[in-house]
Motif scaffolding. Structure first.
Motif, short mmCIF file in Angstrom:
data_model
loop_
_atom_site.label_atom_id
_atom_site.label_comp_id
_atom_site.label_asym_id
_atom_site.label_seq_id
_atom_site.Cartn_x
_atom_site.Cartn_y
_atom_site.Cartn_z
N ASP A 63 0.75 -1.28 0.05
CA ASP A 63 -0.04 -0.02 0.04
C ASP A 63 1.02 1.16 0.13
O ASP A 63 2.19 0.97 -0.03
N ALA A 64 0.20 2.44 -0.10
CA ALA A 64 1.09 3.75 0.02
C ALA A 64 0.29 4.69 0.63
O ALA A 64 -0.90 4.66 0.62
N LEU A 65 1.17 5.52 1.11
CA LEU A 65 0.49 6.90 1.69
C LEU A 65 0.31 7.70 0.74
O LEU A 65 1.31 8.21 0.18
N TYR A 66 -0.75 8.41 0.43
CA TYR A 66 -0.94 9.28 -0.67
C TYR A 66 -1.38 10.72 -0.12
O TYR A 66 -2.39 10.84 0.64
N VAL A 67 -0.83 11.33 -1.01
CA VAL A 67 -1.37 13.02 -0.80
C VAL A 67 -1.92 13.56 -2.15
O VAL A 67 -1.36 13.10 -3.07
N ALA A 68 -3.13 14.35 -1.90
CA ALA A 68 -3.84 14.63 -3.34
C ALA A 68 -4.66 15.72 -3.06
O ALA A 68 -4.62 16.29 -1.88
#
Length: 264
Positions: A63-68
């Motif tokens: 998984d990944a930590l996303y910023v959007a």
């Protein structure tokens, strides 16, 4: 104008697990994210509402930590991980902090605290020991984190029966000793500000610290003090205030089993 929803746990918990945006204007239907959710609790808007932060699928193994942006467009992966993640924006919105926990650790959260710029650049570990929880200071210059003194990463010197979801490697009845430590992000200096036996009310919120941190804080508004509660032999609790600079010892200010500071 929008709500960021995390429904049904992680992709491994349920095929119906999802991330979605619900806009108050226009269509009432939630718009599902293209990514399934990772193993985390609550997504978060940046302090100014322009960005969102969440954990989602990256590939088959991670998984990944996303910023959007606030419309869940132009997403960037801050870090990839395997396991559980807890994260928080700095109050000024310029940085992000997180810990990744091994699901086999037996603890709700346990890992090194990492910090990066809001766009994921300049990522670095800011603790040399694993933390159970962390909280940004209001001025975004320091992080308070909770540690287990004298234990290994499995937490095997705990009375784990007191914490939901933990195995109990030792006999019940042993006190749970914790430490609050503060790391200054400018110079990297770390100090212990309190060593204590926590109250049951505090322990009950510990597995969900990142959710509670969205609305409550143990820091004073000027980032100079920190409040915590100490369990007493008669099963009551006392409230203590620690100096985050470590120049004076903590002082007792009253009775209680859970304490938080006002934001202003």
């Amino acid at each position: 104008q929008s709500l960021l929803l995390h429904v049904g746990g992680s992709r491994d918990d349920s095929a119906k697990a999802r991330l979605a945006l619900l806009r108050w204007q226009g269509s009432s239907a939630a718009t599902a994210s293209a990514r399934g959710p990772g193993d985390f609790e609550a997504p978060q808007y940046s302090p100014d509402g322009s960005m969102i932060l969440y954990a989602g699928t990256a590939d088959k193994a991670n998984d990944a930590l996303y910023v959007a942006d606030a419309q869940d467009a132009n997403a960037r992966a801050i870090t990839k991980f395997s396991g559980r993640i807890a994260f928080a924006w700095a109050p000024d919105g310029k940085k992000v902090a997180w810990i990744v926990s091994d699901p086999d650790s037996g603890l709700p959260n346990l890992g090194t605290v990492f910090v990066s710029d809001a766009d994921g650049k300049n990522s670095k570990a800011v603790t040399t020991e694993d933390a159970l929880a962390f909280y940004w200071s209001p001025n975004s210059q320091s992080i308070a984190y909770l540690t287990l003194p004298g234990t290994d990463t499995q937490g095997c010197a705990l009375d784990c029966a007191r914490v939901p979801g933990l195995a109990a490697p030792l006999a019940q009845g042993q006190s749970l000793h914790l430490r609050w430590r503060v790391v200054n992000l400018t110079d990297g200096r770390t100090r212990t500000i309190a060593a204590f036996v926590p109250t049951d009310d505090f322990i009950s919120v510990l597995p969900y610290f990142d959710q509670y941190a969205r609305s409550t804080t143990f820091w004073s508004p000027d980032s100079q003090k920190f409040v915590y509660t100490q369990s007493e032999p008669d099963s009551s609790g006392t409230v203590w205030v620690a100096d985050t600079a470590g120049s004076t010892p903590p002082r007792k200010i009253g009775d209680g089993t859970l304490a938080v500071w006002s934001w202003k």
